[in-house]
Design a protein around this motif. Sequence first.
Motif, mmCIF file in Angstrom:
data_model
loop_
_atom_site.group_PDB
_atom_site.id
_atom_site.type_symbol
_atom_site.label_atom_id
_atom_site.label_comp_id
_atom_site.label_asym_id
_atom_site.label_seq_id
_atom_site.Cartn_x
_atom_site.Cartn_y
_atom_site.Cartn_z
ATOM 1 N N HIS A 9 -2.037 0.667 13.606
ATOM 2 C CA HIS A 9 -2.556 1.895 14.024
ATOM 3 C C HIS A 9 -2.470 2.832 12.381
ATOM 4 C CE1 HIS A 9 -5.595 0.388 16.707
ATOM 5 N NE2 HIS A 9 -3.881 0.354 17.077
ATOM 6 N N ASP A 10 -1.112 3.592 12.993
ATOM 7 C CA ASP A 10 -0.276 4.767 11.659
ATOM 8 C C ASP A 10 -1.270 3.984 10.200
ATOM 9 O OD1 ASP A 10 0.260 5.895 13.787
ATOM 10 O OD2 ASP A 10 2.926 5.181 13.265
ATOM 11 N N LEU A 11 -1.032 3.078 9.583
ATOM 12 C CA LEU A 11 -1.445 2.845 8.480
ATOM 13 C C LEU A 11 -3.026 2.818 8.352
ATOM 14 C CD1 LEU A 11 1.227 -0.506 7.924
ATOM 15 C CD2 LEU A 11 0.917 1.607 6.399
ATOM 16 N N VAL A 12 -3.430 1.951 8.969
ATOM 17 C CA VAL A 12 -4.666 2.014 8.926
ATOM 18 C C VAL A 12 -5.463 3.520 9.102
ATOM 19 C CG1 VAL A 12 -7.309 1.414 10.359
ATOM 20 C CG2 VAL A 12 -5.344 0.105 9.729
ATOM 21 N N ASP A 13 -5.374 4.675 9.798
ATOM 22 C CA ASP A 13 -5.544 6.075 9.522
ATOM 23 C C ASP A 13 -4.925 6.884 9.220
ATOM 24 O OD1 ASP A 13 -5.862 5.492 12.861
ATOM 25 O OD2 ASP A 13 -4.731 6.271 13.874
ATOM 26 N N LEU A 19 -8.850 7.677 2.297
ATOM 27 C CA LEU A 19 -10.688 6.932 1.533
ATOM 28 C C LEU A 19 -11.135 8.161 1.648
ATOM 29 C CD1 LEU A 19 -10.268 3.524 3.018
ATOM 30 C CD2 LEU A 19 -10.490 4.101 0.221
ATOM 31 N N GLU A 20 -11.272 8.893 2.799
ATOM 32 C CA GLU A 20 -12.295 9.978 3.039
ATOM 33 C C GLU A 20 -12.030 11.460 2.455
ATOM 34 O OE1 GLU A 20 -12.703 11.687 7.126
ATOM 35 O OE2 GLU A 20 -11.979 9.763 7.774
ATOM 36 N N VAL A 81 -4.277 -5.689 0.553
ATOM 37 C CA VAL A 81 -4.407 -7.309 0.286
ATOM 38 C C VAL A 81 -5.456 -8.227 0.659
ATOM 39 C CG1 VAL A 81 -3.286 -9.248 -1.452
ATOM 40 C CG2 VAL A 81 -1.886 -7.303 -0.923
ATOM 41 N N CYS A 82 -6.138 -8.474 0.482
ATOM 42 C CA CYS A 82 -7.303 -8.800 0.179
ATOM 43 C C CYS A 82 -6.500 -11.196 0.665
ATOM 44 C CB CYS A 82 -8.224 -9.443 -0.754
ATOM 45 S SG CYS A 82 -9.281 -10.364 0.228
ATOM 46 N N ASP A 83 -6.906 -11.129 2.077
ATOM 47 C CA ASP A 83 -6.310 -12.864 1.955
ATOM 48 C C ASP A 83 -7.139 -13.965 1.586
ATOM 49 O OD1 ASP A 83 -8.463 -12.695 3.795
ATOM 50 O OD2 ASP A 83 -7.935 -12.926 5.885
ATOM 51 N N SER A 84 -7.950 -13.265 1.233
ATOM 52 C CA SER A 84 -8.734 -14.666 0.612
ATOM 53 C C SER A 84 -9.013 -14.693 -1.336
ATOM 54 C CB SER A 84 -10.406 -14.895 0.672
ATOM 55 O OG SER A 84 -10.648 -13.526 0.014
ATOM 56 N N SER A 85 -8.842 -13.276 -1.731
ATOM 57 C CA SER A 85 -7.882 -13.254 -3.432
ATOM 58 C C SER A 85 -6.872 -13.102 -3.752
ATOM 59 C CB SER A 85 -9.673 -12.884 -3.529
ATOM 60 O OG SER A 85 -9.659 -11.010 -3.157
ATOM 61 N N ASP A 86 -6.238 -12.255 -2.148
ATOM 62 C CA ASP A 86 -4.722 -11.335 -3.396
ATOM 63 C C ASP A 86 -5.362 -10.577 -4.180
ATOM 64 O OD1 ASP A 86 -3.495 -12.929 -2.053
ATOM 65 O OD2 ASP A 86 -3.392 -14.658 -3.424
ATOM 66 N N GLU A 87 -7.048 -9.957 -4.092
ATOM 67 C CA GLU A 87 -6.917 -8.594 -4.690
ATOM 68 C C GLU A 87 -6.511 -7.600 -3.598
ATOM 69 O OE1 GLU A 87 -11.062 -6.748 -6.697
ATOM 70 O OE2 GLU A 87 -11.004 -8.054 -5.804
ATOM 71 N N LEU A 88 -6.336 -6.338 -4.432
ATOM 72 C CA LEU A 88 -5.837 -5.031 -4.376
ATOM 73 C C LEU A 88 -6.742 -4.221 -3.570
ATOM 74 C CD1 LEU A 88 -2.568 -4.264 -6.313
ATOM 75 C CD2 LEU A 88 -2.446 -4.996 -4.304
ATOM 76 N N LEU A 89 -6.868 -3.646 -2.192
ATOM 77 C CA LEU A 89 -7.747 -3.119 -2.051
ATOM 78 C C LEU A 89 -8.358 -1.581 -3.071
ATOM 79 C CD1 LEU A 89 -9.587 -2.135 0.408
ATOM 80 C CD2 LEU A 89 -7.641 -0.773 1.214
ATOM 81 N N GLU A 104 -16.932 5.334 -11.327
ATOM 82 C CA GLU A 104 -15.579 4.868 -11.569
ATOM 83 C C GLU A 104 -14.219 6.165 -10.512
ATOM 84 O OE1 GLU A 104 -14.022 3.761 -15.080
ATOM 85 O OE2 GLU A 104 -16.242 3.548 -16.046
ATOM 86 N N LEU A 105 -14.360 5.278 -10.035
ATOM 87 C CA LEU A 105 -12.980 6.394 -8.645
ATOM 88 C C LEU A 105 -11.780 5.587 -8.848
ATOM 89 C CD1 LEU A 105 -15.201 6.917 -6.031
ATOM 90 C CD2 LEU A 105 -14.765 8.301 -7.393
ATOM 91 N N ASP A 106 -11.471 6.040 -8.567
ATOM 92 C CA ASP A 106 -9.508 6.012 -8.943
ATOM 93 C C ASP A 106 -8.506 5.747 -7.081
ATOM 94 O OD1 ASP A 106 -6.688 5.678 -9.210
ATOM 95 O OD2 ASP A 106 -6.003 7.090 -9.840
ATOM 96 N N PHE A 107 -8.721 4.593 -6.982
ATOM 97 C CA PHE A 107 -8.145 4.468 -5.253
ATOM 98 C C PHE A 107 -6.495 3.954 -5.109
ATOM 99 C CE2 PHE A 107 -12.778 3.754 -4.941
ATOM 100 C CZ PHE A 107 -12.669 4.408 -3.804
ATOM 101 N N ASP A 108 -6.247 4.589 -7.020
ATOM 102 C CA ASP A 108 -4.582 3.703 -6.689
ATOM 103 C C ASP A 108 -3.875 4.072 -5.567
ATOM 104 O OD1 ASP A 108 -4.658 2.381 -9.115
ATOM 105 O OD2 ASP A 108 -4.111 3.887 -10.388
ATOM 106 N N GLU A 109 -4.410 5.537 -5.082
ATOM 107 C CA GLU A 109 -3.294 5.958 -4.012
ATOM 108 C C GLU A 109 -3.635 4.994 -2.154
ATOM 109 O OE1 GLU A 109 -4.859 10.151 -1.965
ATOM 110 O OE2 GLU A 109 -4.980 10.103 -3.544
ATOM 111 N N ILE A 110 -3.956 4.085 -2.346
ATOM 112 C CA ILE A 110 -4.274 3.523 -1.085
ATOM 113 C C ILE A 110 -3.808 2.140 -1.517
ATOM 114 C CG2 ILE A 110 -6.118 4.940 0.301
ATOM 115 C CD1 ILE A 110 -7.944 2.347 -1.031
#
Length: 110
Positions: A9-13, A19-20, A81-89, A104-110
């Motif tokens: 829950h801490d990780l998802v929060d 993301l917000e 990590v995506c469970d089907s493709s191993d692509e990072l979120l 184009e947005l940068d999501f590297d911090e997640i």
Amino acid sequence: MSLTEARFHDLVDATQQSLEDIFDESGLDVDLENSAGVLTVKFENGSQLIFSRQEPLRQLWLAARSGGFHFDYDEEEKRWVCDSSDELLSEMLARITLEQASVELDFDEI
């Protein structure tokens, strides 16, 4: 090793807050709604991203125009990590945001 319920829950929060923050700072005209652990991002063109927690599986799920994706947290690498493709979120979100909002947005911090 499986995540504890509290750690999950801490990780998802924290991920949803990041993301917000990214979308708030992007300058995009988006509506953000976070209710009962589900974060919905509504783009100006009507498309959406929906992030939900799946507690029994300890997964973060993403629903997008291109499909549904399930992510496991890799404690060693500190990333989702995506469970089907191993692509990072972070990589998938950059691609999907470009597809759905033409930005184009940068999501590297997640």
